[in-house]
Design a protein around this motif. Structure first.
Motif, PDB file in Angstrom:
ATOM      1  N   GLY A   1       6.944  -3.537 -24.342  1.00  0.00           N
ATOM      2  CA  GLY A   1       6.173  -3.180 -23.019  1.00  0.00           C
ATOM      3  C   GLY A   1       6.609  -2.453 -21.746  1.00  0.00           C
ATOM      4  O   GLY A   1       6.427  -2.619 -20.657  1.00  0.00           O
ATOM      5  N   GLY A   2       8.115  -2.454 -22.158  1.00  0.00           N
ATOM      6  CA  GLY A   2       8.891  -1.892 -21.061  1.00  0.00           C
ATOM      7  C   GLY A   2       8.194  -0.378 -20.793  1.00  0.00           C
ATOM      8  O   GLY A   2       8.259   0.473 -19.585  1.00  0.00           O
ATOM      9  N   LYS A   3       8.023   0.413 -22.016  1.00  0.00           N
ATOM     10  CA  LYS A   3       7.521   1.815 -22.116  1.00  0.00           C
ATOM     11  C   LYS A   3       5.978   2.080 -21.487  1.00  0.00           C
ATOM     12  O   LYS A   3       6.154   2.366 -20.699  1.00  0.00           O
ATOM     13  CB  LYS A   3       7.590   1.867 -23.546  1.00  0.00           C
ATOM     14  N   MET A   4       5.379   0.571 -21.769  1.00  0.00           N
ATOM     15  CA  MET A   4       4.398   0.841 -21.157  1.00  0.00           C
ATOM     16  C   MET A   4       4.098   0.651 -19.111  1.00  0.00           C
ATOM     17  O   MET A   4       3.533   1.400 -18.502  1.00  0.00           O
ATOM     18  CB  MET A   4       3.388  -0.591 -21.278  1.00  0.00           C
ATOM     19  N   LEU A   5       5.427  -0.175 -19.312  1.00  0.00           N
ATOM     20  CA  LEU A   5       5.070  -0.205 -17.229  1.00  0.00           C
ATOM     21  C   LEU A   5       6.307   0.856 -17.025  1.00  0.00           C
ATOM     22  O   LEU A   5       5.896   1.769 -15.563  1.00  0.00           O
ATOM     23  CB  LEU A   5       6.561  -1.895 -17.457  1.00  0.00           C
ATOM     24  N   TRP A   6       7.144   0.962 -17.384  1.00  0.00           N
ATOM     25  CA  TRP A   6       7.730   3.092 -16.832  1.00  0.00           C
ATOM     26  C   TRP A   6       6.126   3.962 -17.042  1.00  0.00           C
ATOM     27  O   TRP A   6       6.333   4.653 -16.263  1.00  0.00           O
ATOM     28  CB  TRP A   6       8.413   2.721 -18.457  1.00  0.00           C
ATOM     29  N   GLU A   7       5.615   4.079 -17.976  1.00  0.00           N
ATOM     30  CA  GLU A   7       4.427   4.720 -18.061  1.00  0.00           C
ATOM     31  C   GLU A   7       3.325   5.017 -16.912  1.00  0.00           C
ATOM     32  O   GLU A   7       2.699   4.991 -16.059  1.00  0.00           O
ATOM     33  CB  GLU A   7       3.658   4.791 -19.267  1.00  0.00           C
ATOM     34  N   ALA A   8       3.441   3.000 -16.373  1.00  0.00           N
ATOM     35  CA  ALA A   8       2.003   2.919 -16.033  1.00  0.00           C
ATOM     36  C   ALA A   8       2.679   3.147 -13.884  1.00  0.00           C
ATOM     37  O   ALA A   8       2.161   3.731 -13.373  1.00  0.00           O
ATOM     38  CB  ALA A   8       2.033   1.294 -15.870  1.00  0.00           C
ATOM     39  N   PHE A   9       3.874   3.420 -13.736  1.00  0.00           N
ATOM     40  CA  PHE A   9       4.657   3.303 -12.890  1.00  0.00           C
ATOM     41  C   PHE A   9       5.253   5.078 -12.391  1.00  0.00           C
ATOM     42  O   PHE A   9       5.278   5.337 -11.226  1.00  0.00           O
ATOM     43  CB  PHE A   9       5.598   2.962 -12.496  1.00  0.00           C
ATOM     44  N   HIS A  10       4.891   5.647 -13.432  1.00  0.00           N
ATOM     45  CA  HIS A  10       6.367   6.775 -13.339  1.00  0.00           C
ATOM     46  C   HIS A  10       4.658   8.289 -13.571  1.00  0.00           C
ATOM     47  O   HIS A  10       4.949   9.505 -13.942  1.00  0.00           O
ATOM     48  CB  HIS A  10       6.283   7.559 -14.568  1.00  0.00           C
ATOM     49  N   GLU A  11       3.431   7.771 -13.931  1.00  0.00           N
ATOM     50  CA  GLU A  11       2.820   8.854 -14.675  1.00  0.00           C
ATOM     51  C   GLU A  11       1.762   9.300 -13.437  1.00  0.00           C
ATOM     52  O   GLU A  11       1.303   8.486 -12.567  1.00  0.00           O
ATOM     53  CB  GLU A  11       1.519   8.298 -16.019  1.00  0.00           C
ATOM     54  N   ASP A  12       1.531  10.108 -13.367  1.00  0.00           N
ATOM     55  CA  ASP A  12       0.353  10.805 -11.899  1.00  0.00           C
ATOM     56  C   ASP A  12      -0.325  10.763 -12.394  1.00  0.00           C
ATOM     57  O   ASP A  12      -1.295   9.985 -13.465  1.00  0.00           O
ATOM     58  CB  ASP A  12       0.187  12.621 -12.417  1.00  0.00           C
ATOM     59  N   GLU A  13      -1.872   9.653 -11.312  1.00  0.00           N
ATOM     60  CA  GLU A  13      -2.736   9.022 -11.125  1.00  0.00           C
ATOM     61  C   GLU A  13      -3.574  10.572 -12.353  1.00  0.00           C
ATOM     62  O   GLU A  13      -5.082  10.447 -12.150  1.00  0.00           O
ATOM     63  CB  GLU A  13      -3.221   8.910  -9.842  1.00  0.00           C
ATOM     64  N   GLU A  14      -3.598  12.073 -11.863  1.00  0.00           N
ATOM     65  CA  GLU A  14      -4.363  13.420 -12.360  1.00  0.00           C
ATOM     66  C   GLU A  14      -3.724  13.263 -14.482  1.00  0.00           C
ATOM     67  O   GLU A  14      -4.558  14.157 -14.344  1.00  0.00           O
ATOM     68  CB  GLU A  14      -4.573  13.600 -11.154  1.00  0.00           C
ATOM     69  N   ASP A  15      -3.914  12.123 -14.739  1.00  0.00           N
ATOM     70  CA  ASP A  15      -3.354  12.337 -15.950  1.00  0.00           C
ATOM     71  C   ASP A  15      -4.716  11.810 -16.981  1.00  0.00           C
ATOM     72  O   ASP A  15      -4.919  13.235 -17.902  1.00  0.00           O
ATOM     73  CB  ASP A  15      -2.400  11.331 -16.955  1.00  0.00           C
ATOM     74  N   CYS A  16      -5.513  11.995 -16.183  1.00  0.00           N
ATOM     75  CA  CYS A  16      -6.761  12.200 -17.113  1.00  0.00           C
ATOM     76  C   CYS A  16      -7.791  13.644 -16.980  1.00  0.00           C
ATOM     77  O   CYS A  16      -7.644  14.517 -15.807  1.00  0.00           O
ATOM     78  CB  CYS A  16      -8.121  11.445 -16.296  1.00  0.00           C
TER      79      CYS A  16
END
Length: 192
Positions: free
Chosen positions: A81-96
């Motif tokens: 769960g913490g990993k998912m939260l970290w990724e949600a707040f630290h990945e760029d919007e343009e990762d797709c």
């Protein structure tokens, strides 16, 4: 562990696949149902296979895990769960990668399915520690992931990327709360 907890874990684990499916849908010029079904089959299949593998590993080492099974479940679910939260707040919007994603690329789908289901391997280890009915659990996880992945492609195509981050946040919070519930119930702090 009851059906509600298993359902919440299934939804939480499927949020990575849902987010990637939204990305795939973003890049589709027109909604390609065949691609959506194949992608959902890959995600659902691997999300079901990984906890089964984790459970098989966990049952082999249960004699080591049994004295601290509640802590194992808590730490693994909190970590996921913490990993998912970290990724949600630290990945760029343009990762797709928003080129046309309508084509079926089995190699790419395999890589995405494995990458989004690694967390489910750890959840399977916690299932072994908690003596969860593994057949019902992996079936539920597979079906939920299939449905949410298919829906994610459609959501991505029709609504854009605005739901990717909230899906990851909800999934992360749900997994952390379930891990905390398991720990508190075992310690006798929470009696349900």
């Amino acid at each position: 562990m009851g059906i509600v907890e298993l359902l919440l874990i299934a939804v939480g684990l499927s949020m990575d696949a849902f987010a990637v499916s939204i990305c795939r849908g973003l890049g589709m010029r027109s909604l390609n149902l065949r691609t959506a079904v194949v992608l959902a089959l890959f995600f659902g299949g691997f999300q079901a296979l990984m906890p089964l593998l984790g459970w098989a590993l966990g049952t082999q080492f249960m004699w080591l895990i049994a004295p601290v099974d509640h802590w194992v479940a808590f730490v693994l679910l909190a970590f996921i769960g913490g990993k998912m939260l970290w990724e949600a707040f630290h990945e760029d919007e343009e990762d797709c990668d928003c080129g046309d994603t309508s084509a079926i690329d089995l190699r790419e789908f395999l890589v995405l399915a494995v990458a989004t289901s690694i967390d489910a391997l750890a959840a399977g280890i916690s299932f072994a520690a908690l003596n969860v009915d593994i057949v019902a659990s992996v079936a539920l996880i597979g079906v939920i992931t299939f449905a949410l992945s298919f829906a994610g492609v459609a959501v991505g195509h029709f609504f854009g990327a605005r739901y990717e981050r909230p899906a990851s946040v909800v999934g992360g919070v749900v997994l952390i709360l379930i891990g905390l519930k398991v720990l508190l119930e075992h310690l006798g702090v929470l009696a349900l």
